[in-house]
Design an enzyme around this catalytic site. Structure first.
Site, short mmCIF file in Angstrom:
data_model
loop_
_atom_site.label_atom_id
_atom_site.label_comp_id
_atom_site.label_asym_id
_atom_site.label_seq_id
_atom_site.Cartn_x
_atom_site.Cartn_y
_atom_site.Cartn_z
N LYS A 76 -5.43 8.73 -3.10
CA LYS A 76 -5.92 8.38 -1.76
C LYS A 76 -6.43 9.59 -1.00
O LYS A 76 -5.84 10.67 -1.08
CB LYS A 76 -4.78 7.79 -0.94
CG LYS A 76 -4.41 6.37 -1.31
CD LYS A 76 -3.36 5.86 -0.33
CE LYS A 76 -2.76 4.55 -0.79
NZ LYS A 76 -3.70 3.45 -0.80
N GLY A 148 3.24 -1.44 3.62
CA GLY A 148 4.55 -0.89 3.96
C GLY A 148 5.44 -1.82 4.75
O GLY A 148 6.51 -1.43 5.20
N ARG A 160 -7.83 -14.91 2.86
CA ARG A 160 -8.41 -16.20 3.29
C ARG A 160 -9.68 -15.98 4.11
O ARG A 160 -10.64 -16.72 3.98
CB ARG A 160 -7.39 -16.99 4.11
CG ARG A 160 -6.36 -17.70 3.26
CD ARG A 160 -5.71 -18.83 4.06
NE ARG A 160 -4.67 -19.49 3.30
CZ ARG A 160 -4.88 -20.47 2.41
NH1 ARG A 160 -6.11 -20.89 2.17
NH2 ARG A 160 -3.88 -21.02 1.77
N SER A 231 5.25 -0.23 -1.87
CA SER A 231 6.60 -0.28 -1.31
C SER A 231 7.40 -1.43 -1.92
O SER A 231 8.61 -1.28 -2.18
CB SER A 231 6.51 -0.48 0.20
OG SER A 231 5.50 0.31 0.75
O1 5RP Z 1 -3.73 1.06 0.13
C1 5RP Z 1 -2.97 0.69 -0.69
C2 5RP Z 1 -3.38 0.45 -2.07
O2 5RP Z 1 -2.90 1.47 -2.87
C3 5RP Z 1 -1.56 0.55 -0.29
O3 5RP Z 1 -0.87 1.65 -0.66
C4 5RP Z 1 -1.07 -0.77 -0.73
O4 5RP Z 1 -1.60 -1.66 0.16
C5 5RP Z 1 0.39 -0.82 -0.89
O5 5RP Z 1 1.01 -1.43 0.19
P1 5RP Z 1 2.52 -1.84 0.04
O6 5RP Z 1 3.30 -0.57 0.08
O7 5RP Z 1 2.77 -2.73 1.22
O8 5RP Z 1 2.62 -2.55 -1.27
#
Ligand code: 5RP
Length: 289
Positions: A76, A148, A160, A231
């Site tokens: 990222k 998160g 949706r 997460s």
């Molecule tokens: O931008 C992302 C894709 O890598 C996020 O890290 C992804 O949305 C993970 O979110 P979460 O921790 O709620 O599963």
């Protein structure tokens, strides 16, 4: 789009991409059957809890993950941070995620992704946002959800929204498409593509708040091409087991009998967050629209 990127996207289709913060987690992800890993400095639940500025991971960690696994490695960068992207391209990652989960570096402008050979994935809450990112050069879209939180409601809302906006364009007379493009703030040629083909020109994964095999299967049934989970796996009580279960759920998303077995005995699910309890300024999905 470059042939190599199309082939890579096809390999990722129907799979789970897992957020990982170290080599150990990357190995758990690969072992569980993830199609790719996403390297970041903290999983979104921890970014949310700890606060502060979230940035690109340490290049050393990304290199270690590239060494440790044989599946594609994504990483990222902050929205608008084209130098972090130059660094990731120099490292040789397979995909760059210009992500709202990190603290934005630029309030107004996204990266000109066409300047890079490495493909980019970007988040979107609706079709206009998705087409703007594709117009800038993104090769993959992920609906944002609210990362998160362990709460799938925003992922559902965004998927949706995108799917219903696609259906609307498909049924629109051609003379209305320019106005639709103007209203969505999207490039006309991409609006025309969606109207004629009934889909985005790139793969569309679901992300943000997926915490259980059932959540992952739900997103697949809503029409996504695969899922990102971070997460939900690594803040659960048994990441190894849950990672495998989520991969299996995505493979068998329309088979409720298999989903029964897949969903059993996974230990504690991460504790989720009500979206209404999050202060407006802490909603990641509102960043970089
Ligand atoms: O931008 C992302 C894709 O890598 C996020 O890290 C992804 O949305 C993970 O979110 P979460 O921790 O709620 O599963």
């Amino acid at each position: 789009m470059d042939k190599k990127i199309i082939e890579l996207n096809e390999k990722l289709r129907g799979g789970v991409i897992m957020d990982v913060v170290n080599v150990e987690q990357a190995k758990i992800a690969e072992e569980a059957g993830a199609v790719a890993v996403m390297a970041l400095e903290r999983v979104p639940a921890d970014i949310r809890k700890d606060g502060g500025v979230a940035r690109m991971s340490d290049p050393k960690l990304i290199e270690e993950i590239l060494e440790a696994v044989s599946i594609p490695v994504m990483a990222k960068v902050r929205i608008g941070h084209f130098v972090e992207s130059q660094i990731l391209e120099a490292i040789g990652v397979d995909y760059i995620d210009e992500s709202e989960v990190l603290t934005p570096a630029d309030d107004n402008y996204h990266i000109d992704k066409k300047e890079f050979e490495t493909p980019f994935v970007c988040g979107a809450r609706n079709l206009g946002e998705a087409l703007r990112r594709i117009g800038e050069g993104a090769s993959m879209i992920r609906t944002k959800g609210e990362a998160g939180t362990g709460n799938v409601v925003e992922a559902v809302r965004h998927m949706r929204t995108v799917m219903s906006q696609i259906r609307k364009l498909e049924n629109m007379p051609k003379e209305e498409l320019m106005t639709a493009a103007k209203e969505m703030g999207a490039p006309y040629d991409l609006v025309l593509y969606v109207a004629e083909n009934g889909k985005l020109p790139v793969v569309n994964f679901a992300a943000g708040g997926i915490a259980t095999p059932a959540d992952a299967a739900l997103m697949m049934q809503l029409g996504c091409d695969g899922v990102f989970v971070g997460s939900g796996i690594f803040k659960s009580s048994n990441p190894e087991k849950r990672a495998k279960a989520i991969v299996e759920a995505v493979r068998n998303y329309d088979d409720p009998k298999k989903l029964v077995e897949i969903s059993k005995n996974l230990g504690e699910t991460m504790v989720g967050l009500e979206i209404s309890e999050i202060a407006e300024e802490n909603l990641y999905a509102k960043r970089g629209i």
